[in-house]
Design a protein around this motif. Structure first.
Motif, PDB file in Angstrom:
ATOM      1  N   TRP A   9       0.829  -1.208   0.000  1.00  0.00           N
ATOM      2  CA  TRP A   9       0.000   0.000   0.000  1.00  0.00           C
ATOM      3  C   TRP A   9       0.865   1.260   0.000  1.00  0.00           C
ATOM      4  N   LEU A  10       1.920   1.260   0.802  1.00  0.00           N
ATOM      5  CA  LEU A  10       2.805   2.419   0.865  1.00  0.00           C
ATOM      6  C   LEU A  10       3.454   2.687  -0.498  1.00  0.00           C
ATOM      7  N   LEU A  11       3.864   1.625  -1.156  1.00  0.00           N
ATOM      8  CA  LEU A  11       4.489   1.782  -2.467  1.00  0.00           C
ATOM      9  C   LEU A  11       3.482   2.271  -3.498  1.00  0.00           C
ATOM     10  N   LEU A  12       2.241   1.804  -3.388  1.00  0.00           N
ATOM     11  CA  LEU A  12       1.196   2.278  -4.293  1.00  0.00           C
ATOM     12  C   LEU A  12       0.944   3.768  -4.082  1.00  0.00           C
ATOM     13  N   PHE A  13       0.859   4.180  -2.812  1.00  0.00           N
ATOM     14  CA  PHE A  13       0.650   5.605  -2.526  1.00  0.00           C
ATOM     15  C   PHE A  13       1.829   6.439  -3.015  1.00  0.00           C
ATOM     16  N   ALA A  14       3.043   5.895  -2.905  1.00  0.00           N
ATOM     17  CA  ALA A  14       4.218   6.612  -3.396  1.00  0.00           C
ATOM     18  C   ALA A  14       4.143   6.787  -4.920  1.00  0.00           C
ATOM     19  N   ALA A  15       3.730   5.734  -5.620  1.00  0.00           N
ATOM     20  CA  ALA A  15       3.596   5.813  -7.072  1.00  0.00           C
ATOM     21  C   ALA A  15       2.518   6.823  -7.462  1.00  0.00           C
ATOM     22  N   LEU A  16       1.402   6.807  -6.742  1.00  0.00           N
ATOM     23  CA  LEU A  16       0.324   7.753  -7.035  1.00  0.00           C
ATOM     24  C   LEU A  16       0.757   9.190  -6.723  1.00  0.00           C
ATOM     25  N   GLY A  17       1.616   9.343  -5.718  1.00  0.00           N
ATOM     26  CA  GLY A  17       2.155  10.664  -5.419  1.00  0.00           C
ATOM     27  C   GLY A  17       3.007  11.187  -6.563  1.00  0.00           C
ATOM     28  N   CYS A  18       3.808  10.317  -7.149  1.00  0.00           N
ATOM     29  CA  CYS A  18       4.604  10.702  -8.314  1.00  0.00           C
ATOM     30  C   CYS A  18       3.703  11.082  -9.489  1.00  0.00           C
ATOM     31  N   TYR A  19       2.633  10.337  -9.649  1.00  0.00           N
ATOM     32  CA  TYR A  19       1.660  10.626 -10.717  1.00  0.00           C
ATOM     33  C   TYR A  19       1.036  12.001 -10.493  1.00  0.00           C
ATOM     34  N   TRP A  20       0.681  12.295  -9.257  1.00  0.00           N
ATOM     35  CA  TRP A  20       0.072  13.590  -8.930  1.00  0.00           C
ATOM     36  C   TRP A  20       1.033  14.726  -9.244  1.00  0.00           C
ATOM     37  N   LEU A  21       2.305  14.557  -8.887  1.00  0.00           N
ATOM     38  CA  LEU A  21       3.303  15.584  -9.190  1.00  0.00           C
ATOM     39  C   LEU A  21       3.471  15.758 -10.687  1.00  0.00           C
TER      40      LEU A  21
END
Length: 245
Positions: A9-21
């Motif tokens: 889950w943490l890695l998924l949120f990190a990936a989605l954070g990169c997408y948001w940026l």
């Protein structure tokens, strides 16, 4: 060693954070890039895709111990493709299929360029798949940088949207099909600047790229296909239409 669901889950949120940026449209303005011209903006986009898509994907795959997914389709993807009656990787060695794809790309690019030129000669604007004014080169000197953007998009977007996000969503949800569906939606949203028609076209491309990946089992071949499509739009068509020097 058993992998922690929390880590997934943490890695998924990190990936989605990169997408948001990545979607933050004002990043180039904050660094004063857009004011320096189209070529500077193209270089910025290449760096942004490397920093926010390629680098995080490689790091996350390494953390997951899934580096082999770069070269072989993950089993969970193959199972999902199999449920749709596809044989993952079955067409990777089919020369006739690959030649058909290459011929279709070349023929489609040529036909599209000729039709665009025909419309221009009649005083009509060339038809485009959405509003692409923000990404098209303005003069011939921009074409090498535009080609770099097309290649970077082919590599980074396939790595991120066809491998990383579907894999992470599959790990947390247990469904690779859900992973591909959600990743395709995020891929389409990333192209929302192209307007409604452009988003429809991006939806079609997401389906094509996903199907090609499933049928060939090769992420790298899918990257080449994606890059070829973008090269057509960013380099070949502007050149054929007589972009100014």
């Amino acid at each position: 060693m058993t992998r922690s669901p929390v880590l997934d889950w943490l890695l998924l949120f990190a990936a989605l954070g990169c997408y948001w940026l990545f979607l933050k449209g004002r990043l180039a303005d904050r660094f004063g890039v857009s004011a320096r011209g189209r070529r500077a903006l193209y270089r910025f986009w290449v760096v942004k895709s490397a920093v926010l898509f390629i680098a995080p994907a490689l790091v996350i795959l390494a953390i997951l111990g899934r580096g082999e997914a770069l070269f072989a389709m993950p089993d969970i993807f193959a199972v999902a493709a199999g449920t749709l009656g596809l044989v993952p990787g079955g067409l990777a060695r089919d020369t006739a299929f690959l030649l058909t794809v290459a011929g279709g790309l070349f023929g489609g690019a040529l036909l599209g360029a000729l039709m665009a030129q025909w419309r221009r000669r009649r005083g009509r604007a060339p038809w485009m798949m959405g509003n692409l004014r923000a990404v098209l080169p303005g003069k011939r000197g921009d074409l090498p940088a535009a080609a770099a953007v097309a290649l970077a998009a082919g590599v980074s977007e396939e790595l991120f949207f066809r491998l990383l996000l579907p894999l992470l969503i599959a790990l947390v949800s247990g469904s690779a099909l859900l992973g591909f569906v959600l990743s395709a939606l995020l891929f389409v949203l990333a192209h929302r600047y192209q307007g409604a028609i452009g988003m429809i076209g991006s939806t079609a491309l997401a389906l094509v790229f996903t199907g090609f990946y499933w049928m060939t089992g090769s992420l790298w071949m899918t990257m080449l296909l994606h890059a070829a499509v973008d090269l057509n739009g960013l380099v070949i068509r502007p050149f054929v239409l007589g972009i100014r020097a």
